[in-house]
Design an enzyme around this catalytic site. Structure first.
Site, short mmCIF file in Angstrom:
data_model
loop_
_atom_site.label_atom_id
_atom_site.label_comp_id
_atom_site.label_asym_id
_atom_site.label_seq_id
_atom_site.Cartn_x
_atom_site.Cartn_y
_atom_site.Cartn_z
N TYR A 132 57.75 15.93 16.25
CA TYR A 132 57.67 14.70 17.56
C TYR A 132 58.65 14.10 17.94
O TYR A 132 58.87 13.41 17.09
CB TYR A 132 56.82 13.91 16.45
CG TYR A 132 54.70 15.14 16.69
CD1 TYR A 132 53.75 14.42 17.47
CD2 TYR A 132 54.98 14.84 15.80
CE1 TYR A 132 52.55 14.97 17.52
CE2 TYR A 132 53.41 15.93 15.84
CZ TYR A 132 52.55 15.89 16.78
OH TYR A 132 51.19 16.18 16.54
N LYS A 191 54.51 26.45 6.84
CA LYS A 191 54.57 27.93 7.03
C LYS A 191 56.09 27.75 6.22
O LYS A 191 57.24 28.83 7.26
CB LYS A 191 54.37 27.79 8.86
CG LYS A 191 54.66 29.01 9.41
CD LYS A 191 53.74 29.77 9.63
CE LYS A 191 53.95 31.39 10.40
NZ LYS A 191 53.21 31.61 9.93
N ASP A 224 48.68 29.82 9.32
CA ASP A 224 48.18 30.47 10.71
C ASP A 224 46.64 31.19 9.70
O ASP A 224 45.41 30.91 9.90
CB ASP A 224 48.69 32.24 10.64
CG ASP A 224 50.05 32.08 9.75
OD1 ASP A 224 50.08 31.35 8.48
OD2 ASP A 224 50.15 33.74 10.17
N ASP A 248 47.43 18.00 13.05
CA ASP A 248 47.54 17.27 13.95
C ASP A 248 46.59 18.35 14.64
O ASP A 248 45.50 18.12 14.70
CB ASP A 248 48.31 17.21 15.19
CG ASP A 248 47.83 16.32 16.79
OD1 ASP A 248 46.67 15.95 16.81
OD2 ASP A 248 48.57 16.05 17.38
N ASP A 252 42.19 18.47 14.70
CA ASP A 252 41.09 18.41 15.80
C ASP A 252 40.20 19.76 15.30
O ASP A 252 38.59 19.79 15.65
CB ASP A 252 41.95 19.23 16.79
CG ASP A 252 41.91 17.86 17.42
OD1 ASP A 252 41.74 16.60 17.03
OD2 ASP A 252 41.97 17.91 18.75
#
Ligand code: NAD
Length: 363
Positions: A132, A191, A224, A248, A252
């Protein structure tokens, strides 16, 4: 104990759902005799129009004197990053108050249609650094336009942030295990096969903390694969901990598993303050129509009451949170549903139904 709670309505559907949530929380507080002073503070596009700042300095100063607050969604995709007064309030407040753990539960709720059953998981997202650009450098911005056609985005990962978000997540998993009467499970999502240093360190920190929580089963999964498994079999997950951007996105996704972004709450928790904030954004496609689902915002305030109860050892705050959550569940189970859930009720009608249930607990 008396609490000061800030109210920052935000943009889009914020001024529709936040007042409804605050009225419901006020009612819940009343049922247990909890004294709350609600402090309305300017934020977002309306604050910019009046003061030239989306997050006025006076708002930040006032929050310093609050025990916690609720921030409605902000429409920051519309904020012009070249204007210094158009900062993203959400990012600035998370960083300024060191709200390092973003706790985002997703669970099947009574009466809420979903393709899945038995979903009851929590995404714990690192909240202060990562990918960010507005919060991972002291000065300037960590996204650079090198030429017209080349942009470099920098990600920050620190051992301190990894360890403390892992600590938060393991403590949560241990507490949930006791509450639910079944073994806790924590999944670190990363990851590290590609981001070997940053995510490698995040994973190493999770493993280190895991050794202090033998009662919580620990596993790790690539992000993933996590997206795949969440869609295939969400009931296999309990608590997931991950870095900022992955959290984030996955939260969702998790909201979609349980029916709507409109029912997905969150709490941004630090050691000294906490900020209630629904997972969803400002929903410009439905703003101004009075049909937004306030559930996520109400449940976020219930989480804030729970946090205040733990932070201040105050059973009345804990009970207010429990009653607020129960009233929301009751209204949903009774079929009081907004259009995102296939119903026809308005934001205000949902609020009235929740308040009515709370009043009934007093009578
Ligand atoms: P969004 O979450 O606003 O909307 C996605 C979809 O979910 C839309 O169809 C919307 O109508 C629906 N939805 C969201 N909340 C709902 C609710 N309470 N009731 C019923 N339906 C609801 O995401 P977006 O469209 O990607 O973003 C819109 C704006 O919000 C952008 O400017 C974005 O930057 C901002 N945003 C802010 C936050 C935040 O403040 N925490 C989070 C995400 C996005």
């Amino acid at each position: 104990m008396a609490y000061r709670i800030g109210v920052l309505a935000g943009d889009g559907i914020g001024p529709e759902v936040v007042p409804v949530a605050v009225e419901a929380a006020e009612e819940a507080a009343r049922t247990v005799g909890l004294a709350v002073e609600w402090v309305e503070l300017p934020v977002g596009l309306s604050a910019y129009a009046r003061t030239g700042e989306t997050l006025p300095a006076q708002t930040v100063q006032a929050l310093q004197t609050c025990h916690g607050w609720v921030l409605g969604p902000v429409e920051h995709h519309r904020y012009d990053p070249r204007l210094p007064g158009m900062r993203n309030p959400s990012g600035v407040l998370r960083k300024h108050f060191d709200l390092y753990a973003n706790v985002r539960p997703a669970r099947n709720l009574p009466g809420v249609p979903s393709r899945y059953e038995g979903v009851d998981l929590v995404v714990v997202r690192e909240n202060t650094e990562g990918f960010y650009p507005d919060r991972n450098v002291q000065e300037g911005d960590a996204e650079l336009r090198v030429t017209d056609d080349v942009v470099v985005s920098l990600r920050v990962v620190t051992r301190r942030a990894c360890v403390r978000v892992a600590e938060y997540a393991f403590a949560l998993a241990a507490a949930r295990a006791v509450r639910r009467g079944r073994p806790g499970r924590l999944t670190a999502v990363h990851k590290a096969n590609v981001l070997r240093r940053g995510d490698g360190m995040f994973l190493a920190c999770c493993r280190e903390v895991a050794s202090r929580y033998p009662q919580v089963a620990f596993e790790d999964v690539h992000v993933d694969a996590a997206a795949y498994f969440l869609v295939r079999q969400p009931d296999r997950y309990d608590v997931l901990v991950t870095t900022n951007l992955f959290g984030d996105i996955l939260s969702d996704l998790a909201a979609g598993l349980v029916g709507s972004l409109g029912v997905a709450p969150s709490l941004n928790a630090g050691d000294g303050h906490a900020m209630a904030q629904a997972v969803h954004g400002s929903a410009p496609d439905i703003a101004g129509r009075g049909i937004a689902n306030p559930t996520a915002e109400v449940l976020s305030l219930a989480m804030l009451f729970g946090w205040l109860g733990r932070r201040h050892g105050d059973p009345a705050a804990t009970e207010a949170g429990r009653r607020l959550e129960a009233a929301v569940h009751g209204a949903l189970a009774a079929g009081v549903l907004t259009p995102d859930l296939g119903g026809a009720c308005t934001t205000a009608e949902f609020g009235r139904a929740v308040r009515g249930r709370l009043r009934a607990t007093m009578g």
